[in-house]
Design an enzyme around this catalytic site. Structure first.
Site, PDB file in Angstrom:
ATOM      1  N   SER A   1      -6.267   7.472  17.391  1.00  0.00           N
ATOM      2  CA  SER A   1      -6.376   6.020  17.279  1.00  0.00           C
ATOM      3  C   SER A   1      -5.195   5.261  17.860  1.00  0.00           C
ATOM      4  O   SER A   1      -5.293   4.060  18.115  1.00  0.00           O
ATOM      5  CB  SER A   1      -6.553   5.621  15.803  1.00  0.00           C
ATOM      6  OG  SER A   1      -5.481   6.113  15.012  1.00  0.00           O
TER       7      SER A   1
ATOM      8  N   ASP B   1      -2.086  -2.295   9.835  1.00  0.00           N
ATOM      9  CA  ASP B   1      -2.757  -1.802   8.635  1.00  0.00           C
ATOM     10  C   ASP B   1      -1.924  -0.663   8.056  1.00  0.00           C
ATOM     11  O   ASP B   1      -0.714  -0.605   8.271  1.00  0.00           O
ATOM     12  CB  ASP B   1      -4.211  -1.392   8.935  1.00  0.00           C
ATOM     13  CG  ASP B   1      -4.318  -0.293   9.995  1.00  0.00           C
ATOM     14  OD1 ASP B   1      -3.287   0.338  10.320  1.00  0.00           O
ATOM     15  OD2 ASP B   1      -5.430  -0.049  10.503  1.00  0.00           O
TER      16      ASP B   1
ATOM     17  N   HIS C   1      -1.235   1.800  11.538  1.00  0.00           N
ATOM     18  CA  HIS C   1      -1.214   1.420  12.947  1.00  0.00           C
ATOM     19  C   HIS C   1      -0.321   0.211  13.208  1.00  0.00           C
ATOM     20  O   HIS C   1      -0.359  -0.764  12.454  1.00  0.00           O
ATOM     21  CB  HIS C   1      -2.634   1.102  13.427  1.00  0.00           C
ATOM     22  CG  HIS C   1      -3.590   2.225  13.261  1.00  0.00           C
ATOM     23  ND1 HIS C   1      -4.502   2.292  12.215  1.00  0.00           N
ATOM     24  CD2 HIS C   1      -3.773   3.356  13.991  1.00  0.00           C
ATOM     25  CE1 HIS C   1      -5.200   3.409  12.317  1.00  0.00           C
ATOM     26  NE2 HIS C   1      -4.774   4.069  13.381  1.00  0.00           N
TER      27      HIS C   1
END
Length: 358
Positions: A49, A329, A332
């Site tokens: 991610s 978050d 990240h």
């Protein structure tokens, strides 16, 4: 007689010019950037991610594919795009430094307009993945390289494209999280697990070399122990010492691996990108205020940014100014953090991603 001398001089000059052209072409061929490859490299992206720009399937739903739902993408482009951030992620900044657009995600390769983005390369990274299988039903690193090879075999990318390309490999810690979730005594087995992980990572990187990728950049682990996922229990005041120690060992081994792969006349150049150092430097910047706290967080324990209840009501809160936060978050970085961190990474990326002679 004069005509003969003129013809001889003309022939010698022509031969000299032709020799220079052939020598130049041979040099370009030797360094991996043939003349016919165009004016810029392509970027091929692998990992998780931290590099995914849209490969996680939206149909997986909001609880898994949160990156396709608000408030993700609120800073750029003001809507969700499958990126786990409020805007751009590492891939976008690497591509920009190479003076190309962000490469098309593999999942979108057949979408309208994707052919233009494919001219910049392709992104195979998918959120939740790891070097090994991580239990998230996502393609691990080896399977992502399978997809890359299939694109070469089918003629989407030529051997010339690959030889003039750079690869970004993002390894951000999903393997260790999966180990901790399935093994309550994982700290006792961490050394053996790490050895297996690096053996597999070495095989994967050597495979990119065999496929002809000239330049390979591999991220080290970011300061995982300082992410909100680990700092929330202390009200975002302290990093996890145990996690930080494991991260340091991983990064030490990565440095050794990069050095090993770069020895002995390797066909590819390998470089470790110090994401850990880049993000760690931001923890001390006043710009980010309370650096261990996220912009977007769940209202309760065990929840996540973007989560809604059964009635569709938001069970998270989001800040008004993401640019003042280091983390978006629980794990990240924000777009602003990636931009600041990339100032630390820009020079090694540019040095390792440009075509020699360009």
């Amino acid at each position: 007689m004069a005509c003969s001398i003129f013809f001889l001089i003309f022939s010698l000059v022509s031969l000299l010019l032709m020799s220079k052209l052939l020598l130049g072409a041979a040099i370009l061929q030797a360094n991996g950037c043939p003349q016919q490859c165009g004016n810029h490299s392509k970027l091929f992206v692998f990992g998780d991610s931290y590099a995914d720009t849209g490969n996680l399937g939206q149909r997986l739903g909001r609880n898994i594919a949160r990156s396709w739902f608000p408030p993700y993408g609120m800073s750029f482009p003001h809507k969700p795009t499958g990126r786990f951030s409020d805007g751009r992620v590492l891939t976008d900044f690497v591509a920009s430094s190479m003076r190309i657009g962000s490469p098309v995600p593999y999942r979108m390769r057949r979408a309208p307009g994707a052919s233009q983005l494919a001219s910049y390369g392709m992104n195979f990274a998918v959120a939740g993945s790891g070097v090994f299988d991580t239990g998230n039903f996502q393609r691990n690193l080896a399977l992502q390289i399978d997809q890359f090879e299939s694109q070469i075999d089918s003629g989407v990318f030529s051997g010339c494209d690959v030889r003039a390309s750079a690869a970004l490999v993002a390894v951000s810690g999903n393997d260790y999280l999966h180990l901790a979730q399935r093994d309550p005594h994982y700290l006792l087995h961490l050394d053996r697990f790490m050895s297996a992980l690096f053996a597999e990572l070495k095989r994967d990187l050597k495979r990119l070399e065999r496929l002809g990728v000239a330049r390979v950049m591999v991220t080290n682990l970011h300061p995982v122990g300082c992410t909100p996922y680990y700092t929330r229990p202390t009200n975002y005041t302290r990093c996890s010492a145990d996690v930080s120690s494991a991260v340091a060992e991983h990064n030490r081994r990565l440095r050794e691996l990069m050095s090993e792969l770069g020895r002995g006349g390797a066909a590819s150049s390998f470089i470790g990108l110090d994401v850990h150092g880049a993000i760690s430097s931001l923890l001390r910047r006043e710009k980010f205020g309370k650096p261990l706290a996220p912009c977007c967080e769940s209202r309760g324990e065990g929840g996540s940014c973007g989560q809604v209840d059964e009635e569709g009501k938001e069970v998270y809160r989001v800040c008004g100014r993401p640019e003042e936060h280091l983390y978006w978050d629980a794990v990240h970085p924000t777009q602003a953090a990636w931009a600041a961190a990339f100032e630390f990474l820009r020079l090694p990326v540019q040095n390792n991603s440009k075509c020699p002679g360009h």
